[in-house]
Design a protein around this motif. Sequence first.
Motif, mmCIF file in Angstrom:
data_model
loop_
_atom_site.group_PDB
_atom_site.id
_atom_site.type_symbol
_atom_site.label_atom_id
_atom_site.label_comp_id
_atom_site.label_asym_id
_atom_site.label_seq_id
_atom_site.Cartn_x
_atom_site.Cartn_y
_atom_site.Cartn_z
ATOM 1 N N LEU A 32 0.813 -1.093 0.553
ATOM 2 C CA LEU A 32 -0.024 0.016 0.150
ATOM 3 C C LEU A 32 1.046 1.659 -0.511
ATOM 4 O O LEU A 32 0.724 2.149 -1.040
ATOM 5 N N GLN A 33 1.547 0.989 0.860
ATOM 6 C CA GLN A 33 2.872 2.216 1.020
ATOM 7 C C GLN A 33 3.337 2.160 -0.071
ATOM 8 O O GLN A 33 3.613 3.433 -0.956
ATOM 9 N N GLN A 34 4.215 2.155 -1.534
ATOM 10 C CA GLN A 34 4.337 1.218 -2.471
ATOM 11 C C GLN A 34 3.320 1.522 -3.753
ATOM 12 O O GLN A 34 4.193 3.023 -4.403
ATOM 13 N N HIS A 35 2.233 1.249 -3.644
ATOM 14 C CA HIS A 35 1.559 2.103 -4.362
ATOM 15 C C HIS A 35 1.306 3.381 -4.155
ATOM 16 O O HIS A 35 0.896 4.629 -5.287
ATOM 17 N N GLN A 36 0.771 3.754 -2.834
ATOM 18 C CA GLN A 36 0.842 5.047 -2.366
ATOM 19 C C GLN A 36 1.968 6.767 -2.934
ATOM 20 O O GLN A 36 1.664 7.492 -3.771
ATOM 21 N N ILE A 37 3.255 5.770 -3.062
ATOM 22 C CA ILE A 37 3.993 6.926 -3.928
ATOM 23 C C ILE A 37 4.572 6.646 -5.060
ATOM 24 O O ILE A 37 4.398 8.344 -5.414
ATOM 25 N N VAL A 38 4.359 6.009 -5.882
ATOM 26 C CA VAL A 38 3.777 5.988 -7.369
ATOM 27 C C VAL A 38 2.371 6.676 -7.978
ATOM 28 O O VAL A 38 2.729 7.602 -8.198
ATOM 29 N N TYR A 39 1.098 6.701 -6.505
ATOM 30 C CA TYR A 39 0.388 7.761 -6.665
ATOM 31 C C TYR A 39 0.535 8.703 -6.759
ATOM 32 O O TYR A 39 0.332 10.136 -7.054
ATOM 33 N N LYS A 40 1.310 9.874 -5.748
ATOM 34 C CA LYS A 40 1.622 10.475 -5.557
ATOM 35 C C LYS A 40 2.250 10.863 -7.291
ATOM 36 O O LYS A 40 2.848 12.565 -7.205
ATOM 37 N N ALA A 41 3.287 10.520 -7.140
ATOM 38 C CA ALA A 41 4.616 10.846 -8.511
ATOM 39 C C ALA A 41 3.576 11.107 -9.401
ATOM 40 O O ALA A 41 3.613 12.234 -10.473
ATOM 41 N N LEU A 42 2.164 10.669 -10.230
ATOM 42 C CA LEU A 42 1.196 10.596 -10.725
ATOM 43 C C LEU A 42 0.780 11.961 -10.634
ATOM 44 O O LEU A 42 -0.087 12.821 -11.726
ATOM 45 N N GLY A 43 1.020 12.395 -9.212
ATOM 46 C CA GLY A 43 0.083 13.765 -9.155
ATOM 47 C C GLY A 43 -1.919 13.390 -9.243
ATOM 48 O O GLY A 43 -1.559 12.537 -8.954
ATOM 49 N N GLY A 44 -2.219 14.658 -9.497
ATOM 50 C CA GLY A 44 -4.150 14.330 -10.114
ATOM 51 C C GLY A 44 -4.066 14.206 -11.299
ATOM 52 O O GLY A 44 -5.358 14.059 -11.341
ATOM 53 N N ASN A 45 -3.140 12.995 -12.261
ATOM 54 C CA ASN A 45 -3.641 12.209 -13.000
ATOM 55 C C ASN A 45 -4.645 10.934 -12.768
ATOM 56 O O ASN A 45 -5.323 10.843 -13.893
ATOM 57 N N MET A 46 -4.413 10.303 -11.978
ATOM 58 C CA MET A 46 -4.671 9.035 -11.609
ATOM 59 C C MET A 46 -6.413 9.443 -11.596
ATOM 60 O O MET A 46 -7.153 10.596 -10.779
ATOM 61 N N GLY A 47 -7.096 8.751 -12.288
ATOM 62 C CA GLY A 47 -9.039 9.221 -11.494
ATOM 63 C C GLY A 47 -9.317 9.792 -13.273
ATOM 64 O O GLY A 47 -10.101 10.134 -13.465
ATOM 65 N N GLY A 48 -8.643 10.403 -13.789
ATOM 66 C CA GLY A 48 -8.764 11.971 -14.835
ATOM 67 C C GLY A 48 -8.497 11.606 -15.697
ATOM 68 O O GLY A 48 -8.606 10.498 -16.754
ATOM 69 N N GLN A 49 -6.857 12.541 -16.661
ATOM 70 C CA GLN A 49 -6.503 12.350 -17.942
ATOM 71 C C GLN A 49 -5.831 10.102 -17.796
ATOM 72 O O GLN A 49 -5.493 9.369 -19.265
ATOM 73 N N LEU A 50 -5.534 9.704 -16.713
ATOM 74 C CA LEU A 50 -5.189 8.246 -15.862
ATOM 75 C C LEU A 50 -5.917 7.591 -15.770
ATOM 76 O O LEU A 50 -6.512 7.233 -14.374
ATOM 77 N N HIS A 51 -6.884 6.840 -16.709
ATOM 78 C CA HIS A 51 -8.048 6.055 -15.617
ATOM 79 C C HIS A 51 -8.088 4.951 -15.488
ATOM 80 O O HIS A 51 -8.947 4.926 -14.114
ATOM 81 N N ALA A 52 -7.260 3.713 -16.024
ATOM 82 C CA ALA A 52 -6.789 2.929 -14.589
ATOM 83 C C ALA A 52 -5.318 2.119 -14.909
ATOM 84 O O ALA A 52 -5.156 2.681 -16.117
ATOM 85 N N LEU A 53 -5.225 1.930 -13.666
ATOM 86 C CA LEU A 53 -3.226 2.108 -13.652
ATOM 87 C C LEU A 53 -3.400 0.192 -13.025
ATOM 88 O O LEU A 53 -3.694 0.372 -11.640
ATOM 89 N N GLN A 54 -3.023 -0.951 -13.261
ATOM 90 C CA GLN A 54 -2.448 -2.016 -12.801
ATOM 91 C C GLN A 54 -1.240 -1.851 -11.972
ATOM 92 O O GLN A 54 -0.212 -1.615 -13.417
ATOM 93 N N LEU A 55 -1.442 -2.220 -11.237
ATOM 94 C CA LEU A 55 0.267 -1.728 -10.595
ATOM 95 C C LEU A 55 1.026 -2.470 -9.868
ATOM 96 O O LEU A 55 0.250 -3.063 -8.666
ATOM 97 N N THR A 56 1.927 -2.499 -10.403
ATOM 98 C CA THR A 56 2.838 -3.873 -9.569
ATOM 99 C C THR A 56 4.254 -3.197 -9.321
ATOM 100 O O THR A 56 4.659 -2.619 -9.360
ATOM 101 N N THR A 57 4.783 -3.070 -7.940
ATOM 102 C CA THR A 57 6.363 -2.896 -6.916
ATOM 103 C C THR A 57 6.778 -3.406 -6.269
ATOM 104 O O THR A 57 6.161 -4.509 -6.190
ATOM 105 N N TYR A 58 7.723 -2.838 -6.913
ATOM 106 C CA TYR A 58 8.798 -4.272 -5.484
ATOM 107 C C TYR A 58 10.354 -3.387 -5.433
ATOM 108 O O TYR A 58 10.519 -2.047 -5.624
#
Length: 77
Positions: free
Chosen positions: A48-74
């Motif tokens: 969850l924390q890893q995904h939050q870091i990526v979402y933060k990097a994407l700024g406000g684009n998730m759910g707007g310009q970027l509709h769906a992102l299947q995310l895998t982090t390591y």
Amino acid sequence: MPMEQSEIERLIKEGIPDAKIQITDLAGDKDHYAAIVISSEFTGKTKLQQHQIVYKALGGNMGGQLHALQLTTYAPK
């Protein structure tokens, strides 16, 4: 307006400079992507924390310009 794959990669790299990123356009519509992100910044963090870091990097684009992102982090091994 859909988001280009290169723009997603640029935003993630700006927010997570050491990230290794692989992005796939799942539907060919520039709206549904899958991303694999590997970064030392994820070490010791929950998924969850890893995904939050990526979402933060994407700024406000998730759910707007970027509709769906299947995310895998390591974290690197």
